[in-house]
Design a protein around this motif. Structure first.
Motif, PDB file in Angstrom:
ATOM      1  N   UNK A 132       4.912   7.312 -12.709  1.00 43.79           N
ATOM      2  CA  UNK A 132       3.902   8.064 -13.444  1.00 43.79           C
ATOM      3  C   UNK A 132       3.999   7.720 -14.926  1.00 43.79           C
ATOM      4  N   UNK A 133       2.848   7.683 -15.586  1.00 42.46           N
ATOM      5  CA  UNK A 133       2.859   7.419 -17.016  1.00 42.46           C
ATOM      6  C   UNK A 133       3.618   8.459 -17.805  1.00 42.46           C
ATOM      7  N   UNK A 134       3.668   9.683 -17.279  1.00 40.52           N
ATOM      8  CA  UNK A 134       4.366  10.761 -17.973  1.00 40.52           C
ATOM      9  C   UNK A 134       5.858  10.494 -18.115  1.00 40.52           C
ATOM     10  N   UNK A 135       6.407   9.593 -17.303  1.00 41.72           N
ATOM     11  CA  UNK A 135       7.824   9.264 -17.415  1.00 41.72           C
ATOM     12  C   UNK A 135       8.152   8.630 -18.771  1.00 41.72           C
ATOM     13  N   UNK A 136       7.145   8.060 -19.427  1.00 39.16           N
ATOM     14  CA  UNK A 136       7.357   7.413 -20.718  1.00 39.16           C
ATOM     15  C   UNK A 136       7.130   8.350 -21.891  1.00 39.16           C
ATOM     16  N   UNK A 137       6.707   9.584 -21.606  1.00 38.32           N
ATOM     17  CA  UNK A 137       6.312  10.484 -22.693  1.00 38.32           C
ATOM     18  C   UNK A 137       7.406  11.465 -23.091  1.00 38.32           C
ATOM     19  N   UNK A 138       8.485  11.527 -22.315  1.00 38.82           N
ATOM     20  CA  UNK A 138       9.544  12.486 -22.626  1.00 38.82           C
ATOM     21  C   UNK A 138       9.074  13.908 -22.400  1.00 38.82           C
ATOM     22  N   UNK A 139       9.662  14.838 -23.120  1.00 39.08           N
ATOM     23  CA  UNK A 139       9.336  16.248 -22.945  1.00 39.08           C
ATOM     24  C   UNK A 139       7.943  16.600 -23.451  1.00 39.08           C
ATOM     25  N   UNK A 140       7.371  15.750 -24.299  1.00 38.91           N
ATOM     26  CA  UNK A 140       6.065  16.050 -24.865  1.00 38.91           C
ATOM     27  C   UNK A 140       4.937  16.010 -23.855  1.00 38.91           C
TER      28      UNK A 140
ATOM     29  N   UNK B  36       7.195   8.106 -25.768  1.00 37.07           N
ATOM     30  CA  UNK B  36       8.456   8.423 -26.419  1.00 37.07           C
ATOM     31  C   UNK B  36       9.338   7.187 -26.328  1.00 37.07           C
ATOM     32  N   UNK B  37       9.652   6.536 -27.458  1.00 37.13           N
ATOM     33  CA  UNK B  37      10.525   5.352 -27.400  1.00 37.13           C
ATOM     34  C   UNK B  37      11.868   5.646 -26.739  1.00 37.13           C
ATOM     35  N   UNK B  38      12.405   6.842 -26.984  1.00 34.25           N
ATOM     36  CA  UNK B  38      13.708   7.194 -26.407  1.00 34.25           C
ATOM     37  C   UNK B  38      13.619   7.323 -24.887  1.00 34.25           C
ATOM     38  N   UNK B  39      12.578   8.027 -24.400  1.00 28.77           N
ATOM     39  CA  UNK B  39      12.420   8.204 -22.955  1.00 28.77           C
ATOM     40  C   UNK B  39      12.145   6.870 -22.267  1.00 28.77           C
ATOM     41  N   UNK B  40      11.348   6.027 -22.904  1.00 28.56           N
ATOM     42  CA  UNK B  40      11.024   4.726 -22.326  1.00 28.56           C
ATOM     43  C   UNK B  40      12.258   3.836 -22.258  1.00 28.56           C
ATOM     44  N   UNK B  41      13.060   3.854 -23.296  1.00 22.24           N
ATOM     45  CA  UNK B  41      14.269   3.034 -23.313  1.00 22.24           C
ATOM     46  C   UNK B  41      15.281   3.534 -22.290  1.00 22.24           C
ATOM     47  N   UNK B  42      15.407   4.850 -22.171  1.00 22.93           N
ATOM     48  CA  UNK B  42      16.329   5.422 -21.188  1.00 22.93           C
ATOM     49  C   UNK B  42      15.920   5.021 -19.765  1.00 22.93           C
ATOM     50  N   UNK B  43      14.626   5.082 -19.487  1.00 22.67           N
ATOM     51  CA  UNK B  43      14.119   4.666 -18.181  1.00 22.67           C
ATOM     52  C   UNK B  43      14.389   3.184 -17.952  1.00 22.67           C
TER      53      UNK B  43
ATOM     54  N   UNK C 262      17.979   2.500 -16.962  1.00 13.48           N
ATOM     55  CA  UNK C 262      18.239   2.916 -15.582  1.00 13.48           C
ATOM     56  C   UNK C 262      17.675   1.900 -14.587  1.00 13.48           C
ATOM     57  N   UNK C 263      16.457   1.425 -14.857  1.00 15.44           N
ATOM     58  CA  UNK C 263      15.838   0.455 -13.964  1.00 15.44           C
ATOM     59  C   UNK C 263      16.634  -0.849 -13.942  1.00 15.44           C
ATOM     60  N   UNK C 264      17.051  -1.314 -15.098  1.00 11.42           N
ATOM     61  CA  UNK C 264      17.817  -2.563 -15.175  1.00 11.42           C
ATOM     62  C   UNK C 264      19.131  -2.438 -14.418  1.00 11.42           C
ATOM     63  N   UNK C 265      19.850  -1.333 -14.645  1.00 10.20           N
ATOM     64  CA  UNK C 265      21.148  -1.158 -13.991  1.00 10.20           C
ATOM     65  C   UNK C 265      21.006  -1.112 -12.477  1.00 10.20           C
ATOM     66  N   UNK C 266      20.000  -0.380 -11.981  1.00 11.34           N
ATOM     67  CA  UNK C 266      19.809  -0.262 -10.533  1.00 11.34           C
ATOM     68  C   UNK C 266      19.410  -1.599  -9.926  1.00 11.34           C
TER      69      UNK C 266
ATOM     70  N   UNK D 217       2.942  -2.470 -21.191  1.00  9.07           N
ATOM     71  CA  UNK D 217       3.467  -3.209 -22.339  1.00  9.07           C
ATOM     72  C   UNK D 217       4.676  -2.511 -22.954  1.00  9.07           C
ATOM     73  N   UNK D 218       4.601  -1.192 -23.055  1.00 11.85           N
ATOM     74  CA  UNK D 218       5.728  -0.442 -23.623  1.00 11.85           C
ATOM     75  C   UNK D 218       6.958  -0.550 -22.735  1.00 11.85           C
ATOM     76  N   UNK D 219       6.754  -0.485 -21.414  1.00 16.99           N
ATOM     77  CA  UNK D 219       7.889  -0.599 -20.495  1.00 16.99           C
ATOM     78  C   UNK D 219       8.460  -2.006 -20.521  1.00 16.99           C
ATOM     79  N   UNK D 220       7.607  -3.023 -20.607  1.00 15.18           N
ATOM     80  CA  UNK D 220       8.102  -4.392 -20.727  1.00 15.18           C
ATOM     81  C   UNK D 220       8.970  -4.556 -21.966  1.00 15.18           C
ATOM     82  N   UNK D 221       8.506  -4.023 -23.087  1.00 13.02           N
ATOM     83  CA  UNK D 221       9.272  -4.132 -24.325  1.00 13.02           C
ATOM     84  C   UNK D 221      10.656  -3.504 -24.168  1.00 13.02           C
ATOM     85  N   UNK D 222      10.697  -2.318 -23.567  1.00 10.13           N
ATOM     86  CA  UNK D 222      11.977  -1.629 -23.394  1.00 10.13           C
ATOM     87  C   UNK D 222      12.880  -2.384 -22.419  1.00 10.13           C
ATOM     88  N   UNK D 223      12.309  -2.867 -21.320  1.00  8.38           N
ATOM     89  CA  UNK D 223      13.103  -3.612 -20.342  1.00  8.38           C
ATOM     90  C   UNK D 223      13.692  -4.879 -20.956  1.00  8.38           C
ATOM     91  N   UNK D 224      12.914  -5.570 -21.753  1.00  9.68           N
ATOM     92  CA  UNK D 224      13.418  -6.805 -22.337  1.00  9.68           C
ATOM     93  C   UNK D 224      14.465  -6.528 -23.410  1.00  9.68           C
TER      94      UNK D 224
END
Length: 235
Positions: free
Chosen positions: A10-18, A23-30, A33-37, A82-89
């Motif tokens: 869901x797109x909301x996974x990138x938005x954090x509590x807002x 949310x850069x922090x929520x996106x990076x945290x996700x 987790x994805x990379x490690x798994x 695009x935001x998720x790609x940036x965080x993953x890379x």
């Protein structure tokens, strides 16, 4: 154990509590987790992401032409991809964004054989732009892309819901949680897992689904490692 999976986010996974925007922090945290798994399991990972943190056609597009509202939503999914790609890379995960709506400056066009080749080379592929046509949800996109790339399963990620229930567990504490269902069970019981087009296509093509809580520590890693997590839906 799975060889290739399609993860529906869901797109909301990138938005954090807002609940809105990025949310850069929520996106990076996700992303971490994805990379490690993915690295621990060795599974080939493709992702379909929604755009609900930017736009929901039924709510934001009230009074608009429905097709136009859907196209705006598709553009939101590309921003999330695009935001998720940036965080993953930044986390060290080689990633490609492929869009069903052609926009060469920011994403590759979706080409099935190219997507499969990326996965075979160990890259994570994020699909944006929905199906490229209106009136279909990202649930249906996830099913179609999973079938096209030959994924073993669709992993349907939820937030603070650890599977499929007979009713909304947040509103009804007595709701029953299911460990296993058939596609026909979901349809006959009217369970709100995904839209009817998507679940019917999964049933016709014998594509299994797993509904699970992405944010419960270690769930994705356990699931990719072959453990039973959440609710399994199969024929």
């Amino acid at each position: 154990m799975f060889k290739r999976v399609l993860l529906k986010l869901s797109g909301e996974f990138l938005s954090g509590d807002g609940g809105f925007g990025l949310s850069p922090e929520a996106t990076m945290r996700l992303a971490r987790d994805l990379k490690a798994a993915r690295e621990e399991s060795g599974v080939e990972l493709a992702i379909v992401i929604g755009g609900g943190n930017f736009w929901r056609g039924a709510r934001n597009g009230a009074g608009m032409d429905p097709a136009t509202a859907d196209y705006i939503g598709m553009l939101g999914t590309v921003m999330n991809a695009m935001a998720l790609q940036d965080a993953l890379e930044r986390a060290g995960c080689d990633t490609r964004v492929m869009s069903a709506i052609q926009m060469h400056a920011v994403a590759e066009p979706y080409i099935r054989r190219r997507a499969i080749r990326h996965l075979e080379k160990g890259r994570t592929v994020v699909f944006g732009g929905g199906n490229g046509i209106p009136f279909f949800s990202t649930d249906t996109t996830a099913t179609l892309r999973a079938l096209e790339i030959g994924a073993d399963v669709v992993l349907y990620a939820k937030n603070k819901v650890d599977g499929v229930y007979s009713d909304d567990p947040h509103r009804n504490p007595g709701a029953t949680r299911f460990d296993h269902l058939t596609h026909r069970d979901v349809i006959d019981k009217g369970l709100q897992v995904m839209d009817m087009t998507a679940i019917t296509l999964c049933m016709e093509k014998n594509l299994p689904l797993v509904v699970f809580d992405l944010f419960q520590e270690g769930n994705l890693r356990r699931l990719l490692g072959g453990e039973r997590v959440g609710t399994l839906i199969e024929s």
